[in-house]
Design an enzyme around this catalytic site. Structure first.
Site, PDB file in Angstrom:
ATOM      1  N   HIS A 140      24.740 -35.507  52.400  1.00 42.21           N
ATOM      2  CA  HIS A 140      26.070 -35.865  53.505  1.00 42.21           C
ATOM      3  C   HIS A 140      25.660 -37.144  54.369  1.00 42.21           C
ATOM      4  O   HIS A 140      24.954 -37.192  55.475  1.00 42.21           O
ATOM      5  CB  HIS A 140      26.136 -34.642  54.557  1.00 42.21           C
ATOM      6  CG  HIS A 140      27.429 -34.970  55.093  1.00 42.21           C
ATOM      7  ND1 HIS A 140      28.415 -33.902  55.576  1.00 42.21           N
ATOM      8  CD2 HIS A 140      28.011 -35.902  55.877  1.00 42.21           C
ATOM      9  CE1 HIS A 140      29.462 -34.474  56.417  1.00 42.21           C
ATOM     10  NE2 HIS A 140      29.245 -35.545  56.577  1.00 42.21           N
TER      11      HIS A 140
ATOM     12  N   HIS B  32      32.565 -51.583  60.631  1.00 41.55           N
ATOM     13  CA  HIS B  32      33.419 -52.117  59.322  1.00 41.55           C
ATOM     14  C   HIS B  32      33.949 -53.566  59.615  1.00 41.55           C
ATOM     15  O   HIS B  32      34.039 -54.149  58.676  1.00 41.55           O
ATOM     16  CB  HIS B  32      34.734 -51.004  59.402  1.00 41.55           C
ATOM     17  CG  HIS B  32      34.630 -49.900  58.847  1.00 41.55           C
ATOM     18  ND1 HIS B  32      35.470 -48.767  59.149  1.00 41.55           N
ATOM     19  CD2 HIS B  32      33.767 -49.355  58.118  1.00 41.55           C
ATOM     20  CE1 HIS B  32      35.042 -47.826  58.399  1.00 41.55           C
ATOM     21  NE2 HIS B  32      34.098 -47.997  57.906  1.00 41.55           N
TER      22      HIS B  32
ATOM     23  N   SER C  77      31.414 -42.981  50.511  1.00 42.46           N
ATOM     24  CA  SER C  77      32.165 -44.130  51.503  1.00 42.46           C
ATOM     25  C   SER C  77      33.489 -44.382  50.992  1.00 42.46           C
ATOM     26  O   SER C  77      33.819 -43.969  49.993  1.00 42.46           O
ATOM     27  CB  SER C  77      31.422 -45.433  50.920  1.00 42.46           C
ATOM     28  OG  SER C  77      31.423 -46.488  51.947  1.00 42.46           O
ATOM     29  N   THR C  78      34.306 -44.919  52.091  1.00 45.98           N
ATOM     30  CA  THR C  78      35.705 -44.879  52.110  1.00 45.98           C
ATOM     31  C   THR C  78      35.861 -46.191  51.411  1.00 45.98           C
ATOM     32  O   THR C  78      35.640 -47.368  52.002  1.00 45.98           O
ATOM     33  CB  THR C  78      36.362 -44.925  53.318  1.00 45.98           C
ATOM     34  OG1 THR C  78      35.488 -43.715  54.219  1.00 45.98           O
ATOM     35  CG2 THR C  78      37.707 -44.599  53.179  1.00 45.98           C
TER      36      THR C  78
ATOM     37  N   ARG D 132      37.522 -49.679  50.838  1.00 45.68           N
ATOM     38  CA  ARG D 132      38.388 -50.331  51.797  1.00 45.68           C
ATOM     39  C   ARG D 132      38.825 -51.864  51.105  1.00 45.68           C
ATOM     40  O   ARG D 132      38.017 -52.429  50.395  1.00 45.68           O
ATOM     41  CB  ARG D 132      37.544 -50.903  53.013  1.00 45.68           C
ATOM     42  CG  ARG D 132      37.865 -50.022  54.501  1.00 45.68           C
ATOM     43  CD  ARG D 132      37.218 -50.665  55.702  1.00 45.68           C
ATOM     44  NE  ARG D 132      35.777 -50.543  55.271  1.00 45.68           N
ATOM     45  CZ  ARG D 132      34.956 -51.641  55.503  1.00 45.68           C
ATOM     46  NH1 ARG D 132      35.242 -52.762  56.137  1.00 45.68           N
ATOM     47  NH2 ARG D 132      33.469 -51.321  55.328  1.00 45.68           N
TER      48      ARG D 132
ATOM     49  N   GLY E  41      36.676 -38.544  58.224  1.00 48.49           N
ATOM     50  CA  GLY E  41      37.763 -39.292  59.144  1.00 48.49           C
ATOM     51  C   GLY E  41      37.814 -38.363  60.298  1.00 48.49           C
ATOM     52  O   GLY E  41      37.488 -37.359  60.437  1.00 48.49           O
TER      53      GLY E  41
ATOM     54  N   GLU F 160      35.369 -29.484  62.150  1.00 40.56           N
ATOM     55  CA  GLU F 160      34.315 -30.241  62.807  1.00 40.56           C
ATOM     56  C   GLU F 160      34.636 -30.181  64.146  1.00 40.56           C
ATOM     57  O   GLU F 160      33.684 -30.439  65.083  1.00 40.56           O
ATOM     58  CB  GLU F 160      34.263 -31.671  62.175  1.00 40.56           C
ATOM     59  CG  GLU F 160      33.071 -32.665  63.002  1.00 40.56           C
ATOM     60  CD  GLU F 160      33.310 -34.149  62.346  1.00 40.56           C
ATOM     61  OE1 GLU F 160      34.101 -34.388  61.692  1.00 40.56           O
ATOM     62  OE2 GLU F 160      32.361 -34.876  62.898  1.00 40.56           O
TER      63      GLU F 160
ATOM     64  N   ASP G 221      24.530 -37.257  58.014  1.00 35.32           N
ATOM     65  CA  ASP G 221      25.617 -37.711  58.313  1.00 35.32           C
ATOM     66  C   ASP G 221      25.631 -39.409  58.619  1.00 35.32           C
ATOM     67  O   ASP G 221      26.125 -39.750  57.717  1.00 35.32           O
ATOM     68  CB  ASP G 221      26.225 -37.020  59.759  1.00 35.32           C
ATOM     69  CG  ASP G 221      27.883 -37.134  59.765  1.00 35.32           C
ATOM     70  OD1 ASP G 221      28.560 -37.107  58.685  1.00 35.32           O
ATOM     71  OD2 ASP G 221      28.356 -36.511  60.873  1.00 35.32           O
ATOM     72  N   ASP G 222      25.226 -39.751  59.720  1.00 38.14           N
ATOM     73  CA  ASP G 222      25.210 -41.350  59.907  1.00 38.14           C
ATOM     74  C   ASP G 222      23.932 -41.646  60.620  1.00 38.14           C
ATOM     75  O   ASP G 222      23.541 -41.722  61.828  1.00 38.14           O
ATOM     76  CB  ASP G 222      26.367 -41.479  61.024  1.00 38.14           C
ATOM     77  CG  ASP G 222      27.804 -40.978  60.346  1.00 38.14           C
ATOM     78  OD1 ASP G 222      28.369 -41.754  59.484  1.00 38.14           O
ATOM     79  OD2 ASP G 222      28.219 -40.083  60.741  1.00 38.14           O
TER      80      ASP G 222
END
Ligand SMILES: CNc1ncnc2c1ncn2[C@@H]1O[C@H](COP(=O)(O)O)[C@@H](O)[C@H]1O
Ligand SMILES: [Zn+2]
Length: 348
Positions: A18, A68, A100-101, A103, A175, A205, A287-288
């Site tokens: 993740h 971003h 990843s999203t 974009r 998101g 979450e 996560d991040d």
């Protein structure tokens, strides 16, 4: 980084399931991006949450918006993805699923397709350089973008699943959890599942998402991100817990992310304890790692010190994560072999 993890945890072979690409960007890589885009007037304090700091989850999502802005060309994505992969490898991660999203950015001509191709290129480049890590990619849906974008994203993911030689293995739903509703995304998720994409969904979450969680569990997903508020002790329900157990859906648990994002009061209150005690498959993840200033070694060490896990128990935890990966059985076998080889080195 807030702390350096002890040698044992760094040398422990690990599986990371993740990790959001743009949340995983390190201080050093942000530095390079800031130099590329000085006109944005962005500072380090806007891209990470340091030691002892906490933010609301809402504020965390502001941080992603800043990152971003810094990562908006194919060149940026390539650099960021390569750096992130090498950092995970240096931390002892042997198998990584990045998500990843995709974009599109009008200003720079970035397209969603180009975005995904660039991430795949970075993965390929690391492989060619012999970086000791197997990397796969989950295409992410940002829930705030609604039904149509979700369906488009699934179509893209499907296309790349078929053309990427096993690199694209699944789909992520993430998101801001307070925006949008899973019911609108259900057709897209159903379609993804039907075409053979594995599903990892951020569920519960935040509190009061029980109805959505209950609905999406019927798919069922192949893994759950966070699942912080599923069990009765925190306002969840036994029937949701029973569904998760019955379908044997592994949980991706991110201790520091939840503590810094303030959905969990402190480390000892983390729901890792609840699920681990049940013997339910629970995988420690970051996560991040960039935004929350951590790495996977540190997360394993925190889990061990908070919940009193022995080194053997930590080893078993990292080994059992192999069972939860989205790559095929042959890859699991290779990883199990690798773990067996490394065991004697670590416990000599
Ligand atoms: C903290 N908890 C979280 N909960 C939900 N979604 C999260 C998240 N952390 C990250 N993301 C998702 O990942 C994106 C950034 O990486 P990518 O641009 O996709 O690589 C965020 O915009 C959000 O959609
Ligand atoms: Zn996440």
């Amino acid at each position: 980084m807030d702390h350096e993890a002890d040698v044992f945890y760094r040398e422990l072979p690990k599986v990371e399931l993740h990790a959001h690409l743009n949340g995983s960007v390190s201080f050093q890589t942000i530095e390079k991006l800031l130099k590329r885009k000085p006109h944005l007037n962005i500072e380090h304090s806007m891209t990470a949450i340091g030691k002892g700091q906490r933010r609301t989850l809402d504020e965390c999502f502001q941080v992603f918006k800043v990152i971003h802005q810094l990562v908006d060309t194919e060149e940026d994505i390539l650099m960021v993805a390569i750096d992130v992969i090498k950092e995970f490898a240096a931390d002892g991660v042997k198998y990584l699923e990045l998500r990843s999203t995709p974009r599109a950015e009008k200003k720079t001509g970035l397209t969603k397709k180009g975005y995904i191709e660039t991430v795949i290129k970075a993965i390929q480049q690391c492989k060619n350089e012999g970086v000791d890590i197997d990397v796969r990619f989950l295409v992410a849906i940002d829930r705030r973008n609604g039904t149509e974008v979700a369906m488009e994203t699934v179509e893209l993911a499907e296309e790349f699943m078929l053309s990427s030689h096993g690199v694209v293995v699944g789909l992520d739903l993430s998101g801001d959890p307070t925006v949008g509703h899973g019911r609108d995304l259900l057709p897209a998720l159903q379609r993804a599942k039907n075409c053979g994409l594995k599903l990892s969904l951020h569920l519960s979450e935040v509190q009061s998402q029980l109805e959505e969680t209950d609905l999406l569990l019927n798919l069922p997903p192949d893994r759950i991100g966070h699942g912080t508020f599923m069990h009765p002790e925190v306002g969840g329900s036994q029937s949701v817990v029973d569904k998760v157990i019955k379908n044997n859906i592994p949980l991706e648990l991110c201790l520091t992310s939840n503590v810094k994002g303030q959905t969990v009061l402190n480390y000892s209150k983390h729901h890792f304890k609840y699920w681990y005690q049940l013997g339910h498959p629970s995988v420690i993840c970051t996560d991040d790692k960039g935004v929350f200033c951590t790495d996977l070694s540190q997360e394993y060490q925190l889990a061990a010190s908070t919940f009193g896990l022995s080194r053997e128990a930590v080893w078993t935890l990292s080994q059992q994560a192999i069972d939860c990966i989205f790559a095929p059985e042959a890859v699991k076998q290779q990883l199990r072999q690798k773990w067996t080889e490394l065991h004697s080195q670590l416990f000599k």
